[in-house]
Scaffold this motif. Sequence first.
Motif, PDB file in Angstrom:
ATOM      1  N   GLN A  28      -5.117   7.678  13.290  1.00 28.70           N
ATOM      2  CA  GLN A  28      -4.329   7.658  11.759  1.00 28.70           C
ATOM      3  C   GLN A  28      -4.382   5.936  11.236  1.00 28.70           C
ATOM      4  N   GLY A  29      -4.263   5.177  11.933  1.00 28.15           N
ATOM      5  CA  GLY A  29      -4.071   3.740  11.537  1.00 28.15           C
ATOM      6  C   GLY A  29      -5.404   3.129  11.088  1.00 28.15           C
ATOM      7  N   ARG A  30      -6.500   3.469  11.708  1.00 32.65           N
ATOM      8  CA  ARG A  30      -7.779   3.211  11.388  1.00 32.65           C
ATOM      9  C   ARG A  30      -7.930   3.952  10.121  1.00 32.65           C
ATOM     10  N   MET A  31      -7.992   5.070  10.035  1.00 34.92           N
ATOM     11  CA  MET A  31      -8.180   5.935   8.750  1.00 34.92           C
ATOM     12  C   MET A  31      -7.347   5.225   7.630  1.00 34.92           C
ATOM     13  N   CYS A  32      -6.227   5.050   7.654  1.00 37.23           N
ATOM     14  CA  CYS A  32      -5.357   4.446   6.630  1.00 37.23           C
ATOM     15  C   CYS A  32      -6.256   3.116   6.101  1.00 37.23           C
ATOM     16  N   ALA A  33      -6.464   2.341   7.241  1.00 36.17           N
ATOM     17  CA  ALA A  33      -6.879   1.057   7.100  1.00 36.17           C
ATOM     18  C   ALA A  33      -8.311   0.904   6.222  1.00 36.17           C
ATOM     19  N   ALA A  34      -9.057   2.017   6.306  1.00 36.51           N
ATOM     20  CA  ALA A  34     -10.346   1.976   5.580  1.00 36.51           C
ATOM     21  C   ALA A  34     -10.310   2.716   4.339  1.00 36.51           C
ATOM     22  N   ARG A  35      -9.008   3.329   3.884  1.00 35.54           N
ATOM     23  CA  ARG A  35      -8.733   3.729   2.586  1.00 35.54           C
ATOM     24  C   ARG A  35      -8.214   2.898   1.804  1.00 35.54           C
ATOM     25  N   VAL A  36      -7.569   1.782   2.427  1.00 39.90           N
ATOM     26  CA  VAL A  36      -6.567   1.031   1.482  1.00 39.90           C
ATOM     27  C   VAL A  36      -7.623   0.043   0.467  1.00 39.90           C
ATOM     28  N   ASP A  37      -7.178   0.094  -0.789  1.00 40.94           N
ATOM     29  CA  ASP A  37      -8.033  -0.564  -1.697  1.00 40.94           C
ATOM     30  C   ASP A  37      -7.273  -1.758  -2.382  1.00 40.94           C
ATOM     31  N   LEU A  38      -7.498  -2.931  -1.974  1.00 39.39           N
ATOM     32  CA  LEU A  38      -7.040  -3.879  -2.311  1.00 39.39           C
ATOM     33  C   LEU A  38      -7.710  -4.998  -3.314  1.00 39.39           C
ATOM     34  N   ALA A  39      -9.117  -4.482  -3.626  1.00 38.90           N
ATOM     35  CA  ALA A  39     -10.064  -5.266  -4.342  1.00 38.90           C
ATOM     36  C   ALA A  39      -9.557  -5.692  -5.517  1.00 38.90           C
ATOM     37  N   ARG A  40      -8.976  -4.945  -6.192  1.00 37.61           N
ATOM     38  CA  ARG A  40      -8.140  -5.317  -7.580  1.00 37.61           C
ATOM     39  C   ARG A  40      -7.413  -6.672  -7.655  1.00 37.61           C
ATOM     40  N   TYR A  41      -6.877  -7.003  -6.212  1.00 29.30           N
ATOM     41  CA  TYR A  41      -5.845  -8.017  -6.092  1.00 29.30           C
ATOM     42  C   TYR A  41      -6.504  -9.313  -5.308  1.00 29.30           C
ATOM     43  N   THR A  42      -7.861  -9.263  -4.767  1.00 30.87           N
ATOM     44  CA  THR A  42      -8.393 -10.230  -4.097  1.00 30.87           C
ATOM     45  C   THR A  42      -9.706 -10.149  -3.928  1.00 30.87           C
ATOM     46  N   ALA A  43     -10.553 -11.179  -3.490  1.00 29.42           N
ATOM     47  CA  ALA A  43     -11.845 -11.230  -3.656  1.00 29.42           C
ATOM     48  C   ALA A  43     -12.321 -10.767  -2.398  1.00 29.42           C
ATOM     49  N   THR A  44     -11.699 -10.723  -1.174  1.00 35.55           N
ATOM     50  CA  THR A  44     -12.286  -9.818  -0.143  1.00 35.55           C
ATOM     51  C   THR A  44     -11.151  -9.360   0.697  1.00 35.55           C
ATOM     52  N   VAL A  45     -11.285  -8.010   1.432  1.00 36.91           N
ATOM     53  CA  VAL A  45     -10.475  -7.611   2.199  1.00 36.91           C
ATOM     54  C   VAL A  45     -11.189  -7.416   3.473  1.00 36.91           C
ATOM     55  N   ASP A  46     -10.636  -7.762   4.407  1.00 36.55           N
ATOM     56  CA  ASP A  46     -11.031  -7.790   5.965  1.00 36.55           C
ATOM     57  C   ASP A  46     -10.000  -7.088   6.684  1.00 36.55           C
ATOM     58  N   LEU A  47     -10.637  -5.885   7.640  1.00 38.76           N
ATOM     59  CA  LEU A  47     -10.040  -5.098   8.459  1.00 38.76           C
ATOM     60  C   LEU A  47     -10.050  -5.780   9.712  1.00 38.76           C
ATOM     61  N   ALA A  48      -8.956  -5.912  10.453  1.00 39.31           N
ATOM     62  CA  ALA A  48      -9.013  -6.521  11.757  1.00 39.31           C
ATOM     63  C   ALA A  48      -8.294  -5.602  12.845  1.00 39.31           C
ATOM     64  N   ASP A  49      -9.063  -5.103  13.629  1.00 44.70           N
ATOM     65  CA  ASP A  49      -8.853  -4.047  14.905  1.00 44.70           C
ATOM     66  C   ASP A  49      -8.241  -4.708  15.897  1.00 44.70           C
ATOM     67  N   LEU A  50      -7.010  -4.974  16.241  1.00 42.08           N
ATOM     68  CA  LEU A  50      -6.518  -5.983  17.293  1.00 42.08           C
ATOM     69  C   LEU A  50      -6.817  -5.484  18.364  1.00 42.08           C
ATOM     70  N   ALA A  51      -6.959  -3.947  18.705  1.00 41.31           N
ATOM     71  CA  ALA A  51      -7.160  -3.407  20.151  1.00 41.31           C
ATOM     72  C   ALA A  51      -8.327  -2.378  19.946  1.00 41.31           C
ATOM     73  N   PRO A  52      -9.564  -2.393  19.592  1.00 40.04           N
ATOM     74  CA  PRO A  52     -10.429  -1.312  19.393  1.00 40.04           C
ATOM     75  C   PRO A  52     -10.786  -0.626  20.510  1.00 40.04           C
TER      76      PRO A  52
END
Length: 76
Positions: free
Chosen positions: A9-33
């Motif tokens: 669920q956390g990974r699916m949610c992270a993939a759906r977050v759309d912050l592009a209008r607020y910042t130039a880049t968005v990076d996803l960090a998986d702390l424990a893949p």
Amino acid sequence: MIAFDADRQGRMCAARVDLARYTATVDLADLAPHRDDGYDLSDWLNQHSGRGRALLDQLYALRRMRIAGTTSRSSS
């Protein structure tokens, strides 16, 4: 940089977050893949108390690896 829970669920949610209008880049960090039990940032901080700088270093290392194309996301 976004770090959601280490579970499906956390990974699916992270993939759906759309912050592009607020910042130039968005990076996803998986702390424990390797985990899928909901492990999250608060768990990491509890395990590594006093090591906030180490967390930032890990996150930036993950980002550099992603930019270099050497990371892969696990599909759970």
